[in-house]
Scaffold this motif. Structure first.
Motif, PDB file in Angstrom:
ATOM      1  N   GLY A  72       0.846  -1.189   0.000  1.00  0.00           N
ATOM      2  CA  GLY A  72       0.000   0.000   0.000  1.00  0.00           C
ATOM      3  C   GLY A  72       0.877   1.233   0.000  1.00  0.00           C
ATOM      4  N   THR A  84       0.851   1.143   4.116  1.00  0.00           N
ATOM      5  CA  THR A  84      -0.420   1.348   4.808  1.00  0.00           C
ATOM      6  C   THR A  84      -1.109   0.048   5.208  1.00  0.00           C
ATOM      7  OG1 THR A  84      -1.561   1.469   2.687  1.00  0.00           O
ATOM      8  CG2 THR A  84      -0.863   3.554   3.667  1.00  0.00           C
ATOM      9  N   ARG A 126       0.222  -4.793  -6.591  1.00  0.00           N
ATOM     10  CA  ARG A 126      -0.158  -3.456  -7.027  1.00  0.00           C
ATOM     11  C   ARG A 126      -0.333  -3.497  -8.530  1.00  0.00           C
ATOM     12  NH1 ARG A 126       3.284   2.109  -6.572  1.00  0.00           N
ATOM     13  NH2 ARG A 126       1.711   3.413  -7.524  1.00  0.00           N
TER      14      ARG A 126
END
Length: 129
Positions: A72, A84, A126
């Motif tokens: 994150g 995160t 991601r």
């Protein structure tokens, strides 16, 4: 470059790993997991004390950490960049039990979310933007 660091802890260390530089502002960071929770330790920082980034709730008490990954982004770049979310793979004390996958906010409210109770492995991803 070789760096030798030492830390004396007053609690049992369940799991540790080196985090990639992108996880915490391109600095040297170790993740330390104890029965209390997860701590970022930056031995080259001005104040090299471990900082708690999440607490181990009742759902994770007594479970063995098998793998840990952070990801994150807080949207910042350079030294202000921070992870995160954490992905934890855990198992119960008995052998032969399946792994569970949990997501945990880093520097958030420490409410863990079990995303699967029977996995062989997991990773944070991601997608390309």
């Amino acid at each position: 470059k070789t760096v030798v660091v030492e830390l004396q802890m007053t609690t049992k260390l369940n799991y540790w790993r080196y985090l990639p530089p992108q996880a915490h502002g391109h600095t040297l960071v170790f993740m330390l997991i104890t029965p209390v929770g997860g701590f970022h330790w930056m031995p080259l920082d001005e104040s090299p004390r471990p900082r708690q980034v999440w607490k181990r709730g009742p759902d994770l008490q007594g479970k063995k950490i098998v793998a840990y990954e952070e990801g994150g982004s807080n949207g910042m770049t350079g030294p202000n960049a921070r992870s995160t979310v954490a992905l934890l793979l855990v198992s119960t004390a008995s052998s032969g039990t399946p792994l569970e996958a949990w997501l945990m906010p880093v520097c958030g409210d420490s409410r863990a979310l079990r995303v699967s109770n029977n996995v062989l492995g997991a990773a944070l991803f991601r997608p390309y933007q």
